[in-house]
Design an enzyme around this catalytic site. Structure first.
Site, short mmCIF file in Angstrom:
data_model
loop_
_atom_site.label_atom_id
_atom_site.label_comp_id
_atom_site.label_asym_id
_atom_site.label_seq_id
_atom_site.Cartn_x
_atom_site.Cartn_y
_atom_site.Cartn_z
CG ASP A 34 17.17 34.44 -11.32
OD1 ASP A 34 17.40 34.52 -10.10
OD2 ASP A 34 16.64 33.44 -11.83
CG HIS A 176 -1.34 23.29 -11.36
ND1 HIS A 176 -1.42 22.35 -12.36
CD2 HIS A 176 0.00 23.46 -11.13
CE1 HIS A 176 -0.19 21.99 -12.72
NE2 HIS A 176 0.68 22.64 -11.98
C1 LMR Z 1 3.80 20.71 -12.89
O1 LMR Z 1 2.61 20.37 -12.85
O2 LMR Z 1 4.63 20.14 -13.60
C2 LMR Z 1 4.27 21.84 -12.04
O3 LMR Z 1 3.21 22.34 -11.28
C3 LMR Z 1 5.44 21.48 -11.18
C4 LMR Z 1 5.11 20.52 -10.06
O4 LMR Z 1 5.63 20.71 -8.97
O5 LMR Z 1 4.38 19.56 -10.28
#
Ligand code: LMR
EC number: 1.1.1.37
Length: 320
Positions: A34, A176
Site C-alpha cells: 500500500d 460489472h
Molecule cells: C461490488 O459489486 O460489491 C463492488 O463492485 C463494489 C461496489 O461499489 O459495488
C-alpha cells in the site's frame, strides 16, 4: 519447490481479507502493498499472529515499495477508492485511473510474469487500463466481477427457493455495472432450469425479475448499508477462487472480465464472460448461444463499457 508469492496491491478491507484467506489456505507467501505508510506493515503483523492460532504457515509482509512484489506469481489489485452511497462505480473513473497507472507501472517494472486479477472499480475499464499500463499479455490480466455477481444471483435464488446455495449454478454476463446481464436461461438448480424450478415452487416470473434486478444492484445495496465503503468478503472470496484456479491449473470455467476478441461480436474489450482459467491464465473465452433479448441486453452492457474506455482515453493520452 519454492513457495508461491501472492502480492496484494491495496491493504484496505478487501486487501486484508484477501491476505487472511490466502494465508489460511496456505496459497503461498503474501506481500501486502500500500502507499499508506504503516498500514500494510501493521496488517501484515496482525495477520501473521493469526498463524499460530489458526495453524497456517504463510509469511506475510507489508511494504510501501513496489520492488517487494518482485517474483509474484499472482497479484490481486484492490488499490483505489470505493464508492460512497449515492455514487455509481463510474464516478470513480478519474481517481482510480490514476491509481491504475501507478500500479500498472509497478507491475511492469517488478512482476511482469504474474497473473493479475483486478478488483478496482469501475471494473471493466480499470482492468483494461491496468493491462495497458502494465503491458502484460491479455491472458495474464483479468477482472474479478462475474464470480461475485453470479454468487449474488445464486444467493438470492437459494433464499427464494429455500434450497442450498450449493445446488444453485447461477450465471451473470456483461459489464460489472447496473446493466450486467444475469442469464436465467443458463441458471440451474442442480441442472433444473431456474424457470422450471420456479414453476415447481410456485414462484412467479415477477419474483425472478425482481431477483435479477436485485443482483444487478447488489453492490450498491451493500454500499448503502455500510455507509462508508463497499463489499469486501465476497469480492475477496471470488478473487481467491480465480487465483486458486490459476495456481492449481484447475481449468475452472468462471465468469470473469476477460479480454474478448472475435467472440460475442466484440473486438477487443474486457467484459464478463465464461472463461477457462488454468496455468495459462485466461486460457479460453467460452461463447454461449444467447436469445435475442439476452443479446440486446449484453449489447447495452458492453456499450456502457466502451463508453468508459473512451472516457479513460480522454483522461490519459497514453491510452489509445
Ligand atoms: C461490488 O459489486 O460489491 C463492488 O463492485 C463494489 C461496489 O461499489 O459495488
Amino acid at each position: 519447490m519454492a513457495r508461491k508469492i501472492i502480492a496484494l496491491i491495496g491493504s484496505g478491507m478487501i486487501g486484508g481479507t484477501l491476505a487472511h484467506l490466502a494465508a489460511k489456505k496456505e496459497m503461498g507467501d503474501i506481500v501486502l502493498f500500500d502507499i499508506a505508510e504503516g498500514m500494510p506493515q501493521g496488517k501484515a503483523l496482525d495477520l501473521s499472529q493469526c498463524g499460530p492460532v489458526e495453524g497456517f504457515d504463510a509469511r506475510i509482509t507489508g511494504t510501501n515499495d513496489y520492488a517487494d512484489i518482485a517474483g509474484a506469481d499472482v497479484i490481486i489489485v484492490t488499490a483505489g477508492v470505493p464508492r460512497k452511497p449515492g455514487m455509481s462505480r463510474d464516478d470513480l473513473l478519474g481517481i482510480n485511473l490514476k491509481v491504475m497507472k501507478q500500479v500498472g507501472e509497478g507491475i511492469k517494472a517488478n512482476a511482469p510474469d504474474a497473473f493479475v486479477i483486478c478488483i478496482t472499480n469501475p471494473l471493466d475499464a480499470m482492468v483494461w487500463a491496468l493491462r495497458e499500463f502494465s503491458g502484460l499479455p491479455h491472458n495474464k490480466v483479468v477482472g474479478m466481477a462475474g464470480v461475485l455477481d453470479s454468487a449474488r444471483f445464486a444467493t438470492f435464488l437459494a433464499w427464494e427457493f429455500d434450497v442450498s446455495v450449493k445446488d444453485v449454478n447461477a450465471f451473470v454476463l456483461g459489464g460489472h455495472g447496473d446493466t450486467m446481464v444475469p442469464v436465467t436461461s443458463y441458471t440451474t438448480i442442480n441442472g433444473i432450469p431456474v424457470k422450471d424450478f420456479a414453476k415447481i415452487k410456485g414462484v412467479s416470473e415477477d419474483r425472478i425479475d425482481a431477483i435479477v434486478d436485485r443482483t444487478r444492484k447488489g453492490g450498491g445495496e451493500i454500499v448503502g448499508l455500510l455507509g462508508n465503503g463497499s463489499a469486501y468478503y465476497a469480492p475477496a472470496t471470488s478473487a481467491i477462487a480465480m487465483a486458486e484456479a490459476y495456481l492449481g491449473d484447475q481449468k475452472r470455467v468462471l465468469p470473469c472480465a476477460s479480454y474478448v476478441e472475435g467472440k460475442y461480436g466484440l473486438d477487443g474489450l474486457y467484459v464478463g464472460v465464461p472463461t477457462v482459467i488454468g496455468a495459462g491464465g485466461t486460457e479460453e473465452v467460452i461463447e454461449i448461444d444467447l436469445s435475442d433479448e439476452e443479446k440486446s441486453n449484453l449489447k447495452v452492457s458492453t456499450d456502457a463499457v466502451e463508453e468508459l474506455l473512451e472516457a479513460c482515453k480522454g483522461l490519459d493520452s497514453s491510452l489509445t
